[in-house]
Write an enzyme that holds these catalytic residues in place. Structure first.
Site, PDB file in Angstrom:
ATOM      1  CB  THR A  96      -0.898   0.025   1.259  1.00 52.69           C
ATOM      2  OG1 THR A  96      -1.696  -1.155   1.265  1.00 52.69           O
ATOM      3  CG2 THR A  96      -1.807   1.251   1.234  1.00 52.69           C
ATOM      4  CE  LYS A 171      -4.880  -1.060   1.984  1.00 52.31           C
ATOM      5  NZ  LYS A 171      -5.057  -2.369   2.546  1.00 52.31           N
ATOM      6  CE  LYS A 239       2.073   1.931   4.758  1.00 58.03           C
ATOM      7  NZ  LYS A 239       1.464   1.018   3.788  1.00 58.03           N
TER       8      LYS A 239
HETATM    9  P1  NAP Z   1       5.283  -6.127   7.838  1.00 60.65           P
HETATM   10  O1  NAP Z   1       4.910  -7.409   8.495  1.00 60.65           O
HETATM   11  O2  NAP Z   1       5.768  -4.987   8.680  1.00 60.65           O
HETATM   12  O3  NAP Z   1       6.385  -6.473   6.727  1.00 60.65           O
HETATM   13  C1  NAP Z   1       6.985  -5.460   5.972  1.00 60.65           C
HETATM   14  C2  NAP Z   1       7.852  -6.089   4.926  1.00 60.65           C
HETATM   15  O4  NAP Z   1       8.453  -5.047   4.123  1.00 60.65           O
HETATM   16  C3  NAP Z   1       9.019  -6.898   5.518  1.00 60.65           C
HETATM   17  O5  NAP Z   1       9.270  -8.000   4.678  1.00 60.65           O
HETATM   18  C4  NAP Z   1      10.163  -5.890   5.454  1.00 60.65           C
HETATM   19  O6  NAP Z   1      11.423  -6.484   5.448  1.00 60.65           O
HETATM   20  C5  NAP Z   1       9.870  -5.232   4.130  1.00 60.65           C
HETATM   21  N1  NAP Z   1      10.531  -3.938   3.972  1.00 60.65           N
HETATM   22  C6  NAP Z   1      10.221  -2.782   4.611  1.00 60.65           C
HETATM   23  N2  NAP Z   1      11.030  -1.787   4.188  1.00 60.65           N
HETATM   24  C7  NAP Z   1      11.848  -2.330   3.264  1.00 60.65           C
HETATM   25  C8  NAP Z   1      12.891  -1.823   2.464  1.00 60.65           C
HETATM   26  N3  NAP Z   1      13.255  -0.510   2.512  1.00 60.65           N
HETATM   27  N4  NAP Z   1      13.526  -2.656   1.609  1.00 60.65           N
HETATM   28  C9  NAP Z   1      13.156  -3.962   1.538  1.00 60.65           C
HETATM   29  N5  NAP Z   1      12.180  -4.515   2.265  1.00 60.65           N
HETATM   30  C10 NAP Z   1      11.526  -3.701   3.122  1.00 60.65           C
HETATM   31  O7  NAP Z   1       4.073  -5.518   6.978  1.00 60.65           O
HETATM   32  P2  NAP Z   1       2.802  -6.281   6.349  1.00 60.65           P
HETATM   33  O8  NAP Z   1       1.709  -6.257   7.359  1.00 60.65           O
HETATM   34  O9  NAP Z   1       3.241  -7.545   5.700  1.00 60.65           O
HETATM   35  O10 NAP Z   1       2.392  -5.198   5.229  1.00 60.65           O
HETATM   36  C11 NAP Z   1       3.036  -5.147   3.949  1.00 60.65           C
HETATM   37  C12 NAP Z   1       2.247  -4.198   3.050  1.00 60.65           C
HETATM   38  O11 NAP Z   1       0.898  -4.696   2.938  1.00 60.65           O
HETATM   39  C13 NAP Z   1       2.133  -2.767   3.614  1.00 60.65           C
HETATM   40  O12 NAP Z   1       2.157  -1.830   2.576  1.00 60.65           O
HETATM   41  C14 NAP Z   1       0.787  -2.785   4.315  1.00 60.65           C
HETATM   42  O13 NAP Z   1       0.226  -1.481   4.421  1.00 60.65           O
HETATM   43  C15 NAP Z   1      -0.011  -3.700   3.395  1.00 60.65           C
HETATM   44  N6  NAP Z   1      -1.163  -4.399   4.012  1.00 60.65           N
HETATM   45  C16 NAP Z   1      -1.053  -5.029   5.227  1.00 60.65           C
HETATM   46  C17 NAP Z   1      -2.183  -5.673   5.769  1.00 60.65           C
HETATM   47  C18 NAP Z   1      -2.142  -6.395   7.093  1.00 60.65           C
HETATM   48  O14 NAP Z   1      -3.239  -6.754   7.605  1.00 60.65           O
HETATM   49  N7  NAP Z   1      -0.985  -6.654   7.698  1.00 60.65           N
HETATM   50  C19 NAP Z   1      -3.381  -5.680   5.061  1.00 60.65           C
HETATM   51  C20 NAP Z   1      -3.453  -5.061   3.832  1.00 60.65           C
HETATM   52  C21 NAP Z   1      -2.335  -4.424   3.315  1.00 60.65           C
HETATM   53  P3  NAP Z   1      12.204  -6.817   6.839  1.00 60.65           P
HETATM   54  O15 NAP Z   1      11.724  -8.167   7.260  1.00 60.65           O
HETATM   55  O16 NAP Z   1      13.625  -6.764   6.472  1.00 60.65           O
HETATM   56  O17 NAP Z   1      11.838  -5.714   7.825  1.00 60.65           O
END
Ligand code: NAP
Length: 293
Positions: A96, A171, A239
């Protein structure tokens, strides 16, 4: 089957990569922090050493990282996707991010003969695990159709909503609606507690009426218990509200409830709750009524 590179194995990405492997796609996965999702190896997912390495043998590159600068880093940073991908490769960005980021990245990728669709998802960590995500896709018709087999393995409701960036705009709308829903459910729960009601019973009874929602059904329990395991991090929704409020400011739209939710989330983050589930908004609302003193 299309060969897939999957970049970003966080809460969402690890579950999504697993579902692609289960659906039979050959998947090469990369995460910035190594060894984050070891369970993927048992599903036959191979580990790549960089985004460029993962992309070098892929027809489709799926990205699921946190924010706009993170997608830029994965695409254009050192050992980024553009250094490995073959011409014609399709990038499917499920992160997102700001719609303007999608426009910018797609234009820069086009100069290198690479294609992109934005495909942000909704449905929570449960949706990622169960392959029931709702996906809003922006991009050229041909590219969206090319991405569709992969998206079908990740979600249930896949809608092509317009040109590149349109998925991110939808979104943002989704996150604005969620802000109000989480706050409404939290306030209702606080009132029910203060009124001395059986709150679990109240939540169940309301689920059959007009107040029903995904948040009431799936997150009321956490708000009642005042425990907020992940989920979806407060910091990530904060964010998303920055994205939505900036878009609203550009377009002359006023979003008072989203602005309030953003302030409450900033307070939660300042208090050390950035990595709590977003249902921790209830912590802020409970605190206003002195419930947890
Ligand atoms: P998360 O668990 O915090 O994981 C974030 C991921 O992004 C990790 O793999 C992290 O790597 C990677 N990352 C962050 N900064 C980076 C960078 N500069 N370079 C390379 N990798 C990087 O987040 P998530 O919940 O999976 O969410 C991921 C996306 O989906 C976000 O945009 C979020 O808004 C969206 N989303 C989430 C949900 C939900 O319910 N969780 C639902 C819908 C959409 P590291 O392991 O190295 O930190």
């Amino acid at each position: 089957m299309q060969r897939v590179a999957f970049l970003g194995l966080g809460t969402m990405g690890a579950a999504m990569a697993a579902n692609l492997a289960r659906a039979g796609f050959p998947v090469a996965a990369w995460n910035r922090t190594p060894d984050r999702a070891p369970e993927l190896q048992e599903l036959g997912v191979t580990t790549a050493s960089s985004p460029a390495d993962a992309a070098s043998n892929a027809e489709i590159v799926v990205i699921c990282v946190s924010d706009t600068p993170d997608v830029e880093a994965v695409l254009f940073g050192p050992d980024g996707v553009v250094e490995g991908a073959k011409p014609g490769t399709l990038i499917v960005d499920c992160s997102t991010i700001a719609p303007s980021g999608s426009w910018d990245f797609a234009a820069r990728l086009r100069e290198r003969d690479l294609r992109m669709v934005d495909a942000p998802v909704s449905g929570g960590s449960e949706g990622a695990r169960n392959a029931t995500l709702t996906i809003f896709v922006g991009g050229a018709e041909r590219d969206v159709e090319h991405a569709r087999p992969v998206l079908n393995a990740l979600g249930r409701t896949i809608t092509h909503v317009g040109p590149i960036g349109a998925g991110q705009a939808v979104k943002a709308v989704n996150q604005v609606i969620l802000a109000g829903t989480y706050l409404g459910v939290a306030e209702g729960i606080v009132l029910a507690i203060k009124a001395g009601l059986d709150v679990e019973q109240v939540a169940e009874a309301l689920g059959g009426g007009a107040a029903q929602s995904w948040v009431l059904a799936n997150r009321a329990g956490r708000m009642i218990d005042n425990e907020y395991p992940l989920g979806f991090k407060v910091a990530l929704h904060r964010k998303d509200l920055t994205i939505a409020l900036e878009l609203a400011a550009q377009l002359g739209a006023a979003l008072p409830v989203s602005a309030l939710a953003a302030q409450l989330e900033s307070g939660l983050i300042a208090q050390g709750h950035a990595d709590d589930d977003m249902s921790a908004l209830a912590r802020a609302i409970r605190g206003l009524s002195g419930l947890d003193d």
